[in-house]
Design a protein around this motif. Structure first.
Motif, PDB file in Angstrom:
ATOM      1  N   HIS A 207      43.231  40.920  45.378  1.00 21.80           N
ATOM      2  CA  HIS A 207      42.072  41.621  45.944  1.00 21.80           C
ATOM      3  C   HIS A 207      42.153  43.121  45.650  1.00 21.80           C
ATOM      4  CE1 HIS A 207      41.676  38.214  49.167  1.00 21.80           C
ATOM      5  NE2 HIS A 207      41.347  37.829  47.947  1.00 21.80           N
ATOM      6  N   ALA A 208      43.363  43.668  45.753  1.00 19.53           N
ATOM      7  CA  ALA A 208      43.534  45.097  45.470  1.00 19.53           C
ATOM      8  C   ALA A 208      43.231  45.395  44.003  1.00 19.53           C
ATOM      9  CB  ALA A 208      44.958  45.524  45.813  1.00 19.53           C
ATOM     10  N   MET A 209      43.625  44.503  43.106  1.00 17.21           N
ATOM     11  CA  MET A 209      43.338  44.717  41.685  1.00 17.21           C
ATOM     12  C   MET A 209      41.848  44.638  41.389  1.00 17.21           C
ATOM     13  SD  MET A 209      46.424  42.903  39.527  1.00 17.21           S
ATOM     14  CE  MET A 209      46.651  41.447  40.543  1.00 17.21           C
ATOM     15  N   LEU A 210      41.151  43.692  42.006  1.00 20.11           N
ATOM     16  CA  LEU A 210      39.708  43.590  41.786  1.00 20.11           C
ATOM     17  C   LEU A 210      38.993  44.844  42.281  1.00 20.11           C
ATOM     18  CD1 LEU A 210      38.826  39.879  42.688  1.00 20.11           C
ATOM     19  CD2 LEU A 210      39.208  40.876  40.430  1.00 20.11           C
ATOM     20  N   LYS A 211      39.390  45.330  43.441  1.00 18.41           N
ATOM     21  CA  LYS A 211      38.755  46.547  43.974  1.00 18.41           C
ATOM     22  C   LYS A 211      39.031  47.740  43.059  1.00 18.41           C
ATOM     23  CE  LYS A 211      38.397  49.522  48.048  1.00 18.41           C
ATOM     24  NZ  LYS A 211      38.472  50.763  47.237  1.00 18.41           N
ATOM     25  N   ALA A 212      40.274  47.860  42.594  1.00 18.63           N
ATOM     26  CA  ALA A 212      40.623  48.974  41.720  1.00 18.63           C
ATOM     27  C   ALA A 212      39.845  48.904  40.408  1.00 18.63           C
ATOM     28  CB  ALA A 212      42.124  48.971  41.449  1.00 18.63           C
ATOM     29  N   ALA A 213      39.640  47.685  39.903  1.00 27.17           N
ATOM     30  CA  ALA A 213      38.878  47.523  38.658  1.00 27.17           C
ATOM     31  C   ALA A 213      37.423  47.932  38.854  1.00 27.17           C
ATOM     32  CB  ALA A 213      38.969  46.072  38.186  1.00 27.17           C
ATOM     33  N   ARG A 214      36.837  47.524  39.963  1.00 27.09           N
ATOM     34  CA  ARG A 214      35.445  47.923  40.245  1.00 27.09           C
ATOM     35  C   ARG A 214      35.344  49.445  40.393  1.00 27.09           C
ATOM     36  NH1 ARG A 214      35.616  43.224  43.597  1.00 27.09           N
ATOM     37  NH2 ARG A 214      36.131  44.547  45.394  1.00 27.09           N
ATOM     38  N   ASP A 215      36.290  50.028  41.120  1.00 23.74           N
ATOM     39  CA  ASP A 215      36.272  51.477  41.322  1.00 23.74           C
ATOM     40  C   ASP A 215      36.437  52.238  40.011  1.00 23.74           C
ATOM     41  OD1 ASP A 215      35.986  50.979  44.012  1.00 23.74           O
ATOM     42  OD2 ASP A 215      38.096  51.389  44.519  1.00 23.74           O
ATOM     43  N   ALA A 216      37.153  51.620  39.047  1.00 20.05           N
ATOM     44  CA  ALA A 216      37.384  52.275  37.760  1.00 20.05           C
ATOM     45  C   ALA A 216      36.217  52.088  36.793  1.00 20.05           C
ATOM     46  CB  ALA A 216      38.663  51.741  37.128  1.00 20.05           C
ATOM     47  N   GLY A 217      35.231  51.263  37.175  1.00 20.84           N
ATOM     48  CA  GLY A 217      34.051  51.094  36.344  1.00 20.84           C
ATOM     49  C   GLY A 217      33.917  49.780  35.631  1.00 20.84           C
ATOM     50  N   ALA A 218      34.736  48.784  35.960  1.00 16.24           N
ATOM     51  CA  ALA A 218      34.626  47.465  35.319  1.00 16.24           C
ATOM     52  C   ALA A 218      33.386  46.736  35.815  1.00 16.24           C
ATOM     53  CB  ALA A 218      35.874  46.634  35.612  1.00 16.24           C
ATOM     54  N   ASP A 219      32.724  46.018  34.905  1.00  9.58           N
ATOM     55  CA  ASP A 219      31.610  45.158  35.297  1.00  9.58           C
ATOM     56  C   ASP A 219      32.117  43.906  36.005  1.00  9.58           C
ATOM     57  OD1 ASP A 219      29.887  46.944  34.017  1.00  9.58           O
ATOM     58  OD2 ASP A 219      30.067  45.873  32.109  1.00  9.58           O
ATOM     59  N   ASP A 220      33.172  43.319  35.452  1.00 15.80           N
ATOM     60  CA  ASP A 220      33.797  42.131  36.025  1.00 15.80           C
ATOM     61  C   ASP A 220      35.289  42.229  35.812  1.00 15.80           C
ATOM     62  OD1 ASP A 220      31.787  40.221  37.120  1.00 15.80           O
ATOM     63  OD2 ASP A 220      30.962  40.344  35.086  1.00 15.80           O
ATOM     64  N   ALA A 221      36.034  41.401  36.551  1.00 17.00           N
ATOM     65  CA  ALA A 221      37.494  41.449  36.420  1.00 17.00           C
ATOM     66  C   ALA A 221      38.111  40.126  36.859  1.00 17.00           C
ATOM     67  CB  ALA A 221      38.069  42.598  37.242  1.00 17.00           C
ATOM     68  N   GLU A 222      39.308  39.878  36.330  1.00 17.52           N
ATOM     69  CA  GLU A 222      40.145  38.755  36.740  1.00 17.52           C
ATOM     70  C   GLU A 222      41.509  39.312  37.126  1.00 17.52           C
ATOM     71  OE1 GLU A 222      38.515  35.470  33.473  1.00 17.52           O
ATOM     72  OE2 GLU A 222      40.459  36.455  33.212  1.00 17.52           O
ATOM     73  N   ALA A 223      42.019  38.890  38.265  1.00 18.73           N
ATOM     74  CA  ALA A 223      43.324  39.356  38.726  1.00 18.73           C
ATOM     75  C   ALA A 223      44.243  38.163  38.938  1.00 18.73           C
ATOM     76  CB  ALA A 223      43.185  40.148  40.028  1.00 18.73           C
ATOM     77  N   LEU A 224      45.483  38.302  38.496  1.00 21.59           N
ATOM     78  CA  LEU A 224      46.469  37.233  38.604  1.00 21.59           C
ATOM     79  C   LEU A 224      47.765  37.808  39.148  1.00 21.59           C
ATOM     80  CD1 LEU A 224      47.326  34.277  37.972  1.00 21.59           C
ATOM     81  CD2 LEU A 224      47.947  35.077  35.674  1.00 21.59           C
ATOM     82  N   ALA A 225      48.331  37.145  40.143  1.00 22.50           N
ATOM     83  CA  ALA A 225      49.626  37.546  40.700  1.00 22.50           C
ATOM     84  C   ALA A 225      50.542  36.336  40.735  1.00 22.50           C
ATOM     85  CB  ALA A 225      49.453  38.125  42.104  1.00 22.50           C
ATOM     86  N   ILE A 226      51.791  36.534  40.330  1.00 21.40           N
ATOM     87  CA  ILE A 226      52.755  35.441  40.238  1.00 21.40           C
ATOM     88  C   ILE A 226      54.061  35.856  40.907  1.00 21.40           C
ATOM     89  CG2 ILE A 226      54.167  34.036  38.681  1.00 21.40           C
ATOM     90  CD1 ILE A 226      51.923  34.233  36.630  1.00 21.40           C
ATOM     91  N   ARG A 227      54.534  34.998  41.804  1.00 25.44           N
ATOM     92  CA  ARG A 227      55.872  35.151  42.380  1.00 25.44           C
ATOM     93  C   ARG A 227      56.736  34.039  41.802  1.00 25.44           C
ATOM     94  NH1 ARG A 227      54.849  34.444  47.453  1.00 25.44           N
ATOM     95  NH2 ARG A 227      54.937  36.597  48.220  1.00 25.44           N
ATOM     96  N   ALA A 228      57.837  34.397  41.149  1.00 24.15           N
ATOM     97  CA  ALA A 228      58.689  33.408  40.499  1.00 24.15           C
ATOM     98  C   ALA A 228      60.150  33.703  40.774  1.00 24.15           C
ATOM     99  CB  ALA A 228      58.444  33.395  38.993  1.00 24.15           C
TER     100      ALA A 228
END
Length: 445
Positions: A7-28
């Motif tokens: 969610h934080a990545m999507l918000k940051a992408a919108r704030d930076a001017g992205a039209d759309d975005a995909e965010a992926l987080a992995i715990r391994a």
């Protein structure tokens, strides 16, 4: 935590001017133990949370990834990704799925992708590797064991898209392997056995794995070059999936879009013998490639890639489908720092009616291939050449081990002439039996 990061990545992408975005987080997390000579050779433990972001700006895209998931780093990552996208080429085919295309049922519980049992500690893994090594050393003819390994890993992922999709998978993996050596000096031969499962209870014993590696190494003693000529070749089920892998690569939408596939003109045509079906099933239980949605949030479903020998369709993600004027097959895969691309899940091939031994008897004279090395494969024409080792067949029986030879042919012709055995292994993500191919060229002595 993973959801919050996406969610934080999507918000940051919108704030930076992205039209759309995909965010992926992995715990391994992963633990691996290597044993040699009855002693610990190497121990490794890795655990991390990593993030990836793809942004779309005016028909352009860029992907970035990192291991620092502080808020400041996420904002820097988003700004960098948007700046990269703005300097890239326009591609009208890229874009997220429409909301009505997205998967609705995201519950993967029925696939049993995670073993909820206790995680094995390093001492348990060491004990398993020792048992595999001791079993191999107990086989007559084994000179030494190069290595024995036991490992465990777990992985949890969460993906969030600006079109409203959110979902994740949780997976575990147990594995044990052993590499044994027979003979001495110039007569040394090496072979390997390894098994991996999602659930610990499905694993064979370490003793079985060690013994199999040893028996394979001992059986290779005295290997020599085979004769040169045109002979039938039987691909053992250990390596036969690689042959079918060339077909899967040739029907991948990325290769079709580039026009670089040797099957680019084969839609609706025969590519395998009649009666053989190649089915993709992403919903098989306890298989590492299973999934209920793809990397673009589309619902996965079983499909026939080849039915009764006839090619039914390409493997497509959204972008390749749009370029070809088709519909995605929900086949998108992606890494943390890459855009989605077409890829396959579990593959199941129709088996034959006869055993591998019966096919060997039918061969008369030819080559049983158990390992391949190196390759020269023309993706555009299908011309095929690979180094090989295995066993020579004479009068329908295995005669002696062979090595240092090359096998060659054309993939389109080879696949049309193959005969499957009935020995496919249920636990493989690509379930392909041993395959007999007539009329290939062997270059040996």
């Amino acid at each position: 935590m993973l959801e919050a990061l996406t969610h934080a990545m999507l918000k940051a992408a919108r704030d930076a001017g992205a039209d759309d975005a995909e965010a992926l987080a992995i715990r391994a997390a992963a633990t691996g133990i290597d044993i040699r000579g009855g002693r610990l050779e190497h121990a490794e433990r890795a655990e991390a949370v990593e993030i990836g972001l793809r942004v779309l700006v005016g028909g352009r895209q860029a992907s970035v990834s990192g291991a620092d998931h502080s808020q400041d780093s996420i904002e820097v990552m988003a700004r960098r990704a948007v700046a990269m996208a703005r300097s890239g080429p326009v591609d009208d085919s890229i874009g997220l799925a429409d909301p009505d295309q997205l998967a609705r049922d995201l519950d993967a519980t029925s696939l049993e992708l995670f073993d909820p049992g206790a995680e094995p500690d390093p001492a348990t893994l060491e004990e398993r590797a020792l048992r595999a090594e001791q079993s191999a050393l107990g086989v007559s003819g084994v000179a030494t064991v190069e290595s024995a390994n036991a490992s465990y890993s777990r992985r949890q992922s969460w993906m969030a898209l600006s079109n409203g999709f959110e979902g994740g998978h949780r997976r575990s993996q147990f594995s044990t392997s052993c590499t044994a050596i027979s003979g001495t000096g110039r007569d040394m031969e090496r072979d390997h056995a390894g098994e991996g499962r999602i659930w610990d209870e499905d694993m064979p014993t370490p003793e079985e794995i060690g013994q199999l590696a040893a028996e394979r190494a001992v059986s290779r003693a005295g290997a020599r070059k085979p004769p040169t000529g045109a002979f039938p070749i039987l691909y053992d089920e250990r390596i036969s999936s690689g042959l079918i892998g060339h077909l899967l690569g040739a029907v991948n939408g990325a290769a079709i879009v580039r026009g670089s596939s040797w099957l680019r003109d084969a839609m609706g045509m025969q590519v395998l013998p009649g009666g053989i079906t190649l089915r993709e099933d992403p919903h098989l239980r306890r298989m590492s490639s299973s999934r209920v949605f793809d990397a673009e949030g589309l619902a996965t479903a079983p499909r026939d890639i080849v039915r009764d020998g006839m090619l039914q369709g390409w493997t497509l993600d959204l972008a390749t489908a749009r370029k070809l004027g088709l519909v995605s097959t929900a086949s998108a895969v992606r890494g943390l720092g890459s855009a989605p691309a077409p890829g396959n899940s579990n593959i199941v091939m129709t088996e034959g009616a006869r055993s591998r031994d019966e096919l060997i008897a039918d061969m008369g004279r030819g080559l049983l291939v158990t390992s391949l090395l190196g390759s020269s494969i023309n993706a555009t024409t299908g011309d095929y050449s690979r180094g090989a080792a295995g066993f020579w067949v004479e009068n329908g029986q295995i005669s002696h081990p062979v090595n240092e030879c090359t096998i060659a042919g054309n993939l389109r012709d080879m696949l049309l002439r193959l005969t499957p055995a009935n020995d496919a292994r249920d636990w493989r993500s690509v379930r392909v039996p041993s395959l007999l191919v007539e009329g290939m060229t062997v270059a040996g002595a």
